[in-house]
Each structure stands twice: as structure tokens, then as C-alpha cells.
Write a protein that holds these residues in place. Structure first.
Motif, short mmCIF file in Angstrom:
data_model
loop_
_atom_site.label_atom_id
_atom_site.label_comp_id
_atom_site.label_asym_id
_atom_site.label_seq_id
_atom_site.Cartn_x
_atom_site.Cartn_y
_atom_site.Cartn_z
N PRO A 1 0.80 -1.24 0.00
CA PRO A 1 0.00 0.00 0.00
C PRO A 1 0.83 1.28 0.00
N HIS A 2 1.90 1.34 0.79
CA HIS A 2 2.65 2.59 0.84
C HIS A 2 3.33 2.89 -0.51
N ASP A 3 3.72 1.83 -1.23
CA ASP A 3 4.31 2.05 -2.56
C ASP A 3 3.26 2.52 -3.56
N ARG A 4 2.07 1.92 -3.50
CA ARG A 4 1.00 2.33 -4.42
C ARG A 4 0.59 3.77 -4.15
N ILE A 5 0.43 4.11 -2.86
CA ILE A 5 0.02 5.49 -2.53
C ILE A 5 1.08 6.48 -2.99
N PHE A 6 2.34 6.21 -2.69
CA PHE A 6 3.41 7.11 -3.10
C PHE A 6 3.42 7.30 -4.61
N TRP A 7 3.28 6.20 -5.36
CA TRP A 7 3.33 6.27 -6.82
C TRP A 7 2.15 7.06 -7.37
N LEU A 8 0.95 6.81 -6.84
CA LEU A 8 -0.24 7.52 -7.31
C LEU A 8 -0.13 9.02 -7.03
N LEU A 9 0.37 9.37 -5.86
CA LEU A 9 0.55 10.78 -5.52
C LEU A 9 1.62 11.42 -6.38
N LYS A 10 2.66 10.66 -6.69
CA LYS A 10 3.72 11.17 -7.57
C LYS A 10 3.16 11.51 -8.95
N ILE A 11 2.35 10.61 -9.49
CA ILE A 11 1.75 10.85 -10.80
C ILE A 11 0.78 12.03 -10.72
N ALA A 12 -0.01 12.09 -9.66
CA ALA A 12 -0.95 13.21 -9.50
C ALA A 12 -0.21 14.53 -9.43
N SER A 13 0.93 14.54 -8.72
CA SER A 13 1.73 15.76 -8.60
C SER A 13 2.29 16.17 -9.96
N GLU A 14 2.83 15.19 -10.69
CA GLU A 14 3.45 15.50 -11.99
C GLU A 14 2.42 15.91 -13.03
N ARG A 15 1.20 15.36 -12.94
CA ARG A 15 0.17 15.67 -13.94
C ARG A 15 -0.81 16.73 -13.45
N SER B 1 -6.69 7.87 -17.56
CA SER B 1 -5.72 7.70 -18.64
C SER B 1 -4.34 8.25 -18.29
N LYS B 2 -4.28 9.07 -17.24
CA LYS B 2 -2.99 9.63 -16.81
C LYS B 2 -2.21 8.66 -15.93
N MET B 3 -2.85 7.56 -15.55
CA MET B 3 -2.21 6.58 -14.69
C MET B 3 -1.03 5.92 -15.40
N VAL B 4 0.06 5.76 -14.67
CA VAL B 4 1.25 5.08 -15.18
C VAL B 4 1.44 3.81 -14.35
N ALA B 5 1.71 2.68 -15.00
CA ALA B 5 1.82 1.40 -14.31
C ALA B 5 2.84 1.47 -13.17
N TYR B 6 2.55 0.73 -12.10
CA TYR B 6 3.49 0.69 -10.98
C TYR B 6 4.83 0.11 -11.45
N PRO B 7 5.93 0.65 -10.95
CA PRO B 7 7.25 0.16 -11.37
C PRO B 7 7.44 -1.32 -10.99
N PRO B 8 8.05 -2.11 -11.85
CA PRO B 8 8.28 -3.52 -11.52
C PRO B 8 9.20 -3.69 -10.32
N GLU B 9 9.99 -2.66 -10.00
CA GLU B 9 10.90 -2.73 -8.85
C GLU B 9 10.15 -2.79 -7.52
N HIS B 10 8.86 -2.48 -7.53
CA HIS B 10 8.06 -2.56 -6.30
C HIS B 10 7.63 -4.00 -5.99
N GLN B 11 7.93 -4.91 -6.88
CA GLN B 11 7.49 -6.30 -6.73
C GLN B 11 8.10 -6.95 -5.48
N LEU B 12 7.35 -7.85 -4.87
CA LEU B 12 7.82 -8.57 -3.70
C LEU B 12 8.29 -9.98 -4.09
#
Length: 243
Positions: A139-153, A208-219
Motif C-alpha cells: 500500500p505505501h508504494d502504491r500510494i506514493f506512486w499515485l501521488l507522484k503521478i498526481a503531482s506530476e500531472r 488515462s494519466k495513470m502510469v503502471a506501478y514500477p516492476p521494482e516494487h514487486q515482492l
């Protein structure tokens, strides 16, 4: 966070890891036990600090330096061994150190495990079992990534949070000024069901502005866990859903 700020933070982290820098460990009592807690060890630190919660990443090179220094200054033991010494009240010639990892990221297998194996050091990894072997990040990785995209867009999210009854924490202002981690920390401790609802709503809002989560977040997956368990790595519980 700006590139300059990240560079300063990384320099501070790296300075203490340089074996020849002359920084000594604080004087420690014989029989004392020190726990070194990590999350992620990454090959590309610059990329990781752009795409993840930057406070939880360390480069493979720095991690190896850490391990080499710790091995010289401490007896590095498993968590189980350290517990036995604590329970028995025994003293030892040198202070002990235990190496632990939270969250069970895949890069532990790719980057940290080879270093530990090469240096003959034990470690304990705490796994959020509901995410092991699954495709979606924590969850913390998904939230951070979504907020990052929201900030950039320049996507405003206060309305999304308001509809879910969540205080917006001045989130749009913080995102506009690049304070992504501040907003992440405000949302990551929500009750699990509400937190998941926030994540789903943010994904929908980005559309449509969503960018896929980075594969590096994989467990890790369970095959990797079993393999490392046979080779001296211990595993413990980190809850099911990383609450």
C-alpha cells in the motif's frame, strides 16, 4: 523532492558507510545487541529514489560497505541466536549485530542476498504474507506512486478524499510543492479497508494519466523464500496486509 535534496541525503547516508572515512562506531558494551533494519537494496539508487519512498532504499554498493564494516565491528548472528543470548543473560567477547529486512521486496533476492551470501552473514526478513507472490505492490508504494503521478500531472485529489470522508491534509498544496512523502504519510496509516478504497479511487481519478506501478516494487515469491531459507536466511511475520 529535488535532485539536489536527494543528492545531499544520499551523500549523508553514504558518508557513514565509507570504510576508510575514519568514522568509528560508538563504544558498545560487551553482550549488547544491535539490530540493523533495512527495506530495499537497489542496483540503481537514482531510479529508486525517483520512483519509491526514498527513505527505504540503499544502493547495493553501500549495503556491501555496511556489511563489511559491521562484520569487522560485531559478531553478526541470527535473530534467533541473539534471542537465546538475551534469554540466557550470557555475555560475549564482542557486541552482537542482527541484520533484518522489512517487507520482503524482490530486490532482497536480487541484490541483498548475494552480498549476504558472499560475506557469510545471516539475516531475517519479515514478510507481509498476503502480498508474497502477488502482482500488486504494498500500500505505501502504491500510494506514493499515485501521488507522484498526481503531482506530476497536476491532478487534484482533495475531492477524491473528501468523497471518502478522509481529511485532505492540504494535500493539493503539498503535492503542488512536491511534498509527496508528507501526503503519503498522511494516508498510509488509514484503516486497511479505507486505505484500499483511497487507492482504488486515486487510480480511477487518474484514469488515462495513470502510469503502471514500477516492476521494482514487486515482492518475493514463495519459491524464492524457500530457496533462501535453505541457504541461511530466516523469515518472520510482518502481518498479512502490512497494516
Amino acid at each position: 523532492m529535488t535532485n539536489t535534496s536527494l543528492l545531499v541525503k544520499r551523500s549523508i547516508k553514504s558518508a557513514a558507510s565509507a570504510a576508510k572515512a575514519g568514522f568509528g562506531y560508538p563504544r558498545t558494551a560487551n553482550g549488547s545487541i544491535h539490530v540493523l533494519a533495512y527495506h530495499r537494496v537497489v542496483a540503481n539508487i537514482e531510479k529508486a529514489e525517483r520512483e519509491a519512498v526514498y527513505g527505504i532504499v540503499v544502493s547495493t554498493k553501500t549495503f556491501r560497505r555496511h556489511c563489511e564494516m559491521v562484520r569487522r565491528a560485531f559478531d553478526v548472528v541470527s535473530l534467533e541466536t541473539a534471542m537465546h543470548f538475551l534469554e540466557a543473560g550470557r555475555t560475549v567477547a564482542r557486541p552482537m549485530a542482527v541484520i533484518t529486512f522489512d517487507d520482503g521486496y524482490r530486490d532482497f533476492y536480487d541484490e541483498a542476498f548475494p552480498v549476504l551470501n558472499d560475506l557469510g552473514l545471516p539475516a531475517t526478513v519479515f514478510l507481509p504474507t498476503g502480498y508474497i507472490g502477488k502482482d500488486h505492490p504494498l500500500p505505501h508504494d502504491r500510494i506514493f506512486w499515485l501521488l507522484k503521478i498526481a503531482s506530476e500531472r497536476s491532478v487534484r485529489i482533495s475531492g477524491v478524499l473528501g468523497r471518502l470522508g478522509v481529511d485532505n491534509f492540504r494535500c493539493d498544496d503539498h503535492l503542488k510543492s512536491g511534498k509527496i512523502l508528507k501526503v503519503t504519510e498522511s494516508l498510509v496509516y488509514l484503516p486497511n479497508e479505507l486505505r484500499e478504497a483511497v487507492i482504488a479511487a486515486l487510480e480511477q481519478e487518474l484514469g488515462s494519466k495513470m502510469v503502471a506501478y514500477p516492476p521494482e516494487h514487486q515482492l518475493l515469491d514463495w519459491d524464492e523464500v524457500r530457496e533462501m531459507s535453505r541457504k541461511g536466511i530466516n523469515f518472520g511475520s510482518h502481518t498479512v496486509n502490512h497494516v
